[in-house]
Design an enzyme around this catalytic site. Sequence first.
Site, PDB file in Angstrom:
ATOM      1  N   ASN A 111      -2.461 -25.110   6.776  1.00 48.09           N
ATOM      2  CA  ASN A 111      -1.306 -25.034   7.665  1.00 48.09           C
ATOM      3  C   ASN A 111      -0.993 -26.480   8.054  1.00 48.09           C
ATOM      4  OD1 ASN A 111       0.579 -24.521   9.639  1.00 48.09           O
ATOM      5  ND2 ASN A 111      -0.563 -22.837  10.570  1.00 48.09           N
ATOM      6  N   CYS A 173       0.647 -25.632  16.833  1.00 51.59           N
ATOM      7  CA  CYS A 173       0.509 -24.339  17.506  1.00 51.59           C
ATOM      8  C   CYS A 173      -0.764 -24.226  18.353  1.00 51.59           C
ATOM      9  CB  CYS A 173       0.594 -23.221  16.464  1.00 51.59           C
ATOM     10  SG  CYS A 173       0.913 -21.595  17.191  1.00 51.59           S
ATOM     11  N   ASN A 198       4.333 -21.078  16.479  1.00 48.59           N
ATOM     12  CA  ASN A 198       4.776 -19.697  16.241  1.00 48.59           C
ATOM     13  C   ASN A 198       3.904 -18.820  17.128  1.00 48.59           C
ATOM     14  OD1 ASN A 198       6.627 -19.060  13.730  1.00 48.59           O
ATOM     15  ND2 ASN A 198       5.374 -20.822  13.149  1.00 48.59           N
TER      16      ASN A 198
END
Lengths: 314, 314
Positions: A111, A173, A198
């Site tokens: 990610n 995040c 998110n």
Amino acid sequence: MSRRFIAAACQLGSISRSESRASVVARMIALLRQAKERGASLAVFPEMALTTFFPRWLIADEEELDSFYEKEMPSNETAPLFEEARRLGLGFYLGYAELFRDAAGRKRRFNTSVLVDRAGRIVGKYRKVHLPGHAEYEPERPWQHLEKRYFEVGDLGFPVWRTMGGVMGMCLCNDRRWPETWRVMGMKGVELVMLGYNTPTANSVAAHEGAHVRMLHNHLSMQAGAYQNATWAIGTAKGGLEEGVDMMAGSCIVAPTGEIVALATTVGDEVIAADVDLERGRYIKETVFNFAKHRRIEHYGIITGQTAATPPPD
Amino acid sequence: MSRRFIAAACQLGSISRSESRASVVARMIALLRQAKERGASLAVFPEMALTTFFPRWLIADEEELDSFYEKEMPSNETAPLFEEARRLGLGFYLGYAELFRDAAGRKRRFNTSVLVDRAGRIVGKYRKVHLPGHAEYEPERPWQHLEKRYFEVGDLGFPVWRTMGGVMGMCLCNDRRWPETWRVMGMKGVELVMLGYNTPTANSVAAHEGAHVRMLHNHLSMQAGAYQNATWAIGTAKGGLEEGVDMMAGSCIVAPTGEIVALATTVGDEVIAADVDLERGRYIKETVFNFAKHRRIEHYGIITGQTAATPPPD
């Protein structure tokens, strides 16, 4: 390069599972242009900005899973974003799912975010360290959170880069909730932390946790991280109802004083901007958070010495 | 012992340089009785609760300086507080300046707090680690902040104690601004952190820093520390105009969700209370802040590896 500039958070509304990258990139280009109209020379996009948040599903088919990852950056589909940013003279932060084959031919998945300077060059890459969620399908959840299945733990640590007039850092995040994230960058003199997120509006495993408390946690983490390390922070959300899951918006720009100086007011595509002076945090770094004078590492050992908490015996 | 009880912050208004310990202790006993009326079984007093905040002066006369320190705890002067708390069945946290002679006959000075259980026994002692301020007289300051002169750095680390139904921790004033303080206790499973503070309303060396921002920092630090370690926090201030310096009040009780659930509304002697359920943080400790699952100490090394920040070269 100037230490003072206008920065923007380019919040994205929901992205459906079927929406093409070309469509999302077109939305992002529209936001870049709005940011430019606001005078910005730096723009921050969300985490996994190019697709829907796919870890909410167990995806058994590998080809389908792979379709959510970027195999190159920029790619044919993302090149227009890089080109428009360069044309407008905006640097930017972009989050995406990264897939590549390593020297041994093994698929590697992270990610990831990149930092792109005003000339369109990728000057930094970060891979998410604090992966939330779980690795196996959990039938009791109304939606999954399979980040621990779909990504490896980031292998780059928390680097900082001297670019665009200051010391820049990135995270993603869930990283924002961990004071270690901020402190590691703070120890490297970071002056501006960019992060995309998110985050669902509801806690799928703790219904008693209200949406307002979750927004408090979102802002509290960024404000504390910014203040305690005397850094700017720009947090950019995905918002809105995405494939049946309501995503928290609340994008914000936080000053080194911990104050929120710009805040999104919608859950859709939205640009917020603020006048960022990288000198703003200097007096804090030199006084209350003068690390050289005040930190006492001889008492901090347990923070890096062990992973888990060890409460005293009953 | 019950995991659920009512806890109180017993805020003190200003204490003049000439006010006797007997007078302060009488005020504290009045607050204890109010706390009892509110149903409390635990009370938290401020830092250096028994005297004025003497580090605001350079005190050359050693006898005069020593007069601000406690040489025993309890002493003849503080025994009535201990007795009343025991009679009422209240545990309490008390901050004070500690002076003793070590085995080598050397005077040792610490900024200290003790935790006293409901039977009146001292069950824990903490000595302030993060001493703010400076060691030498600085003529440009409207008031001094000589904690680095008058105290040694605490030599006990950040212990926790299993007492009164839970895992209890302590810190003092400036400690609350440092995420390391909270994390070290968090790594030990802390469920309730007690802290007293003496913080001026104005920043004497940064006039541009507004009083509202300083109160934000006060609450932000406690809320983030509580949330990120899923612990209750009780922060108790000295407030009001004390020897010409306006002291921030804002005492509060923070839940493990980071929410302020009780807040002082005066700058004087005031009791606030909240229903503390030590189980409240469990779901946070088991999910988002499940340290065993999510912490990545391989990337945290710099936090304990060096004291000072090292920005990248220009």
